[in-house]
Write an enzyme that holds these catalytic residues in place. Structure first.
Site, mmCIF file in Angstrom:
data_model
loop_
_atom_site.group_PDB
_atom_site.id
_atom_site.type_symbol
_atom_site.label_atom_id
_atom_site.label_comp_id
_atom_site.label_asym_id
_atom_site.label_seq_id
_atom_site.Cartn_x
_atom_site.Cartn_y
_atom_site.Cartn_z
ATOM 1 N N GLY A 37 0.834 -1.197 0.000
ATOM 2 C CA GLY A 37 0.000 0.000 0.000
ATOM 3 C C GLY A 37 0.871 1.251 0.000
ATOM 4 O O GLY A 37 2.044 1.205 0.369
ATOM 5 N N TYR A 147 -2.760 -18.728 -4.339
ATOM 6 C CA TYR A 147 -3.552 -17.518 -4.081
ATOM 7 C C TYR A 147 -5.048 -17.842 -4.085
ATOM 8 O O TYR A 147 -5.776 -17.532 -3.144
ATOM 9 C CB TYR A 147 -3.224 -16.467 -5.154
ATOM 10 C CG TYR A 147 -4.091 -15.242 -5.100
ATOM 11 C CD1 TYR A 147 -3.807 -14.212 -4.219
ATOM 12 C CD2 TYR A 147 -5.215 -15.107 -5.926
ATOM 13 C CE1 TYR A 147 -4.612 -13.073 -4.162
ATOM 14 C CE2 TYR A 147 -6.017 -13.991 -5.882
ATOM 15 C CZ TYR A 147 -5.703 -12.971 -4.997
ATOM 16 O OH TYR A 147 -6.509 -11.854 -4.942
ATOM 17 N N ARG A 274 0.403 -16.495 -23.297
ATOM 18 C CA ARG A 274 1.041 -16.856 -22.040
ATOM 19 C C ARG A 274 0.654 -18.270 -21.622
ATOM 20 O O ARG A 274 -0.534 -18.618 -21.701
ATOM 21 C CB ARG A 274 0.519 -15.921 -20.962
ATOM 22 C CG ARG A 274 1.560 -15.164 -20.249
ATOM 23 C CD ARG A 274 0.841 -14.349 -19.192
ATOM 24 N NE ARG A 274 1.590 -13.134 -18.922
ATOM 25 C CZ ARG A 274 1.151 -12.164 -18.155
ATOM 26 N NH1 ARG A 274 -0.024 -12.248 -17.581
ATOM 27 N NH2 ARG A 274 1.886 -11.114 -17.928
HETATM 28 C C1 UD1 Z 1 -5.101 -13.281 -13.459
HETATM 29 C C2 UD1 Z 1 -3.905 -12.855 -12.616
HETATM 30 C C3 UD1 Z 1 -2.685 -13.686 -12.951
HETATM 31 C C4 UD1 Z 1 -3.018 -15.167 -12.800
HETATM 32 C C5 UD1 Z 1 -4.261 -15.536 -13.614
HETATM 33 C C6 UD1 Z 1 -4.712 -16.948 -13.271
HETATM 34 C C7 UD1 Z 1 -4.100 -10.509 -12.090
HETATM 35 C C8 UD1 Z 1 -3.672 -9.134 -12.413
HETATM 36 N N1 UD1 Z 1 -3.593 -11.473 -12.884
HETATM 37 O O1 UD1 Z 1 -4.753 -13.103 -14.788
HETATM 38 O O2 UD1 Z 1 -1.636 -13.324 -12.090
HETATM 39 O O3 UD1 Z 1 -1.944 -15.938 -13.215
HETATM 40 O O4 UD1 Z 1 -5.364 -14.650 -13.268
HETATM 41 O O5 UD1 Z 1 -5.848 -17.285 -13.969
HETATM 42 O O6 UD1 Z 1 -4.841 -10.741 -11.172
HETATM 43 N N2 UD1 Z 1 -1.628 -9.555 -21.103
HETATM 44 C C9 UD1 Z 1 -1.055 -9.041 -22.250
HETATM 45 N N3 UD1 Z 1 -0.023 -8.161 -22.100
HETATM 46 C C10 UD1 Z 1 0.472 -7.784 -20.885
HETATM 47 C C11 UD1 Z 1 -0.123 -8.324 -19.718
HETATM 48 C C12 UD1 Z 1 -1.175 -9.213 -19.884
HETATM 49 O O7 UD1 Z 1 -1.469 -9.362 -23.363
HETATM 50 O O8 UD1 Z 1 1.409 -6.972 -20.834
HETATM 51 C C13 UD1 Z 1 -2.769 -10.486 -21.274
HETATM 52 C C14 UD1 Z 1 -2.666 -11.750 -20.459
HETATM 53 O O9 UD1 Z 1 -1.873 -12.708 -21.136
HETATM 54 C C15 UD1 Z 1 -4.140 -12.146 -20.350
HETATM 55 C C16 UD1 Z 1 -4.863 -10.784 -20.294
HETATM 56 O O10 UD1 Z 1 -3.929 -9.838 -20.790
HETATM 57 O O11 UD1 Z 1 -4.559 -12.847 -21.478
HETATM 58 C C17 UD1 Z 1 -5.276 -10.386 -18.904
HETATM 59 O O12 UD1 Z 1 -4.125 -10.511 -18.050
HETATM 60 P P1 UD1 Z 1 -4.151 -10.151 -16.472
HETATM 61 O O13 UD1 Z 1 -4.485 -8.721 -16.313
HETATM 62 O O14 UD1 Z 1 -2.876 -10.642 -15.886
HETATM 63 O O15 UD1 Z 1 -5.401 -10.959 -15.912
HETATM 64 P P2 UD1 Z 1 -5.712 -12.542 -15.909
HETATM 65 O O16 UD1 Z 1 -5.266 -13.187 -17.158
HETATM 66 O O17 UD1 Z 1 -7.148 -12.659 -15.566
#
Ligand code: UD1
Length: 311
Positions: A37, A147, A274
């Site tokens: 925080g 988590y 990813r």
């Molecule tokens: C969330 C969690 C992640 C966890 C996953 C498990 C958060 C912020 N992230 O991911 O830590 O492993 O649930 O299900 O709580 N992306 C891009 N470019 C970037 C960053 C992300 O394309 O620079 C894509 C990711 O690959 C994904 C999407 O954006 O497809 C959303 O990513 P994120 O914000 O990390 O959320 P979650 O995928 O829901």
């Protein structure tokens, strides 16, 4: 006017929740150990005579119980947590301490102080890989990270505690929250916080996959409102609800808003999807509507515009 105790008050969701409580005329005691925080998040709140800030580690035995006993709030909103899924994989003990043990201590503190209600920061991560969308609250809960497992264990701890000791417990299962004050520090931070920083710095963003993946992105302002409702609305019963919009937004949709506001920015770079990424996630918003009277109000596009405007 209610008096609400907020743990994790200086965090992303915590500070917006504090701001919202104060805006609605409530009295707030906030606690934070400033591990993740930031005091700056509370600049507005600290100017209010109805706000008290305590520097406190909620995972330290007895600390929270003493503070809540002195404050005697009507409700406790427990948001202090280890918030990174990746960090929970690296440090299982820390995940347990900050996500499970701290929740147990929060429940104990509420009981000792006679607090009538606990609102808990749960997560869509408790569902794991879901079979069908939208995800409803009764869906199977098969978390795929320490988590998610800790959040699920905490829900069970609190709901059982609520029945045993006569407290109202509300578990808020947040979907993909975004907005001002979200930390973009790690590559695993929320994608919108990362994109916002990259566009601001005029650097290309990386899209993992083709950008067609969708998430139920919800503005932190809506999440704060949902927390305030759960903590202060009279006559609500214990339970768990998704805090989401019920709508899917693709990364390409998100990108098009950023590109409209930053026409000068370099084009996105598309990389490999990813490992472990899910393609689609979307919650059902029906239970939150029925049990909390909560509906999201901030369209994703508007939330993004705000984030971009604030720079
Ligand atoms: C969330 C969690 C992640 C966890 C996953 C498990 C958060 C912020 N992230 O991911 O830590 O492993 O649930 O299900 O709580 N992306 C891009 N470019 C970037 C960053 C992300 O394309 O620079 C894509 C990711 O690959 C994904 C999407 O954006 O497809 C959303 O990513 P994120 O914000 O990390 O959320 P979650 O995928 O829901």
């Amino acid at each position: 006017m209610a008096h609400v105790f907020v743990t994790g008050a200086a965090g992303f969701i915590g500070s917006h929740t504090v701001d919202r409580l104060l805006k609605e005329g409530h009295r707030v005691t906030g606690a934070d150990n400033f591990r993740t925080g930031r005091r700056e998040n509370l600049t507005v709140a600290l100017a209010s005579p109805r706000f008290t800030l305590l520097e406190l580690d909620v995972a330290r035995e007895g600390g929270l119980a003493a503070a809540v006993t002195v404050a005697r709030p009507d409700a406790l909103i427990h948001l202090a947590a280890l918030v990174s899924v990746q960090e929970s994989m690296r440090d299982l003990g820390l995940n347990f301490d900050l996500n499970v043990r701290a929740t147990h201590l929060a429940a104990e503190a509420a009981r000792a102080a006679g607090t009538g209600r606990i609102v808990f920061a749960s997560s869509a991560a408790i569902y794991g890989d879901v079979a069908s969308l939208p995800v409803r609250e009764e869906a199977a809960k098969l978390p795929i990270s320490p988590y998610g497992a800790a959040k699920l264990a905490s829900e069970a701890l609190l709901l059982g505690h609520g029945v045993a000791f006569g407290l109202t417990v509300r578990c808020q299962r947040y979907f993909n929250v975004f907005g001002p004050r979200q930390d973009p520090a790690s590559p695993y931070s929320g994608v919108i916080s990362i994109f916002a920083r990259r566009y601001r710095e005029r650097k290309a963003v990386t899209v993992y996959g083709d950008g067609s993946q969708t998430r139920d992105f919800i503005s932190v302002h809506d999440v704060a409102r949902a927390n305030v409702l759960a903590a202060t609305r009279p006559d609500i019963r214990s339970g768990a609800a998704n805090i989401c919009t019920g709508r899917a937004t693709s990364l390409l949709d998100v990108l098009s808003v950023f590109r409209r506001h930053h026409p000068e920015a370099p084009p996105p770079v598309f990389g490999e999807a990813r490992a472990g990424d899910i393609l689609h996630s979307r919650g059902s918003a029906a239970v939150a509507a029925a049990e909390l009277g909560f509906q999201s109000e901030v369209p994703v596009e508007e939330g993004l515009a705000e984030l971009i405007r604030l720079g």
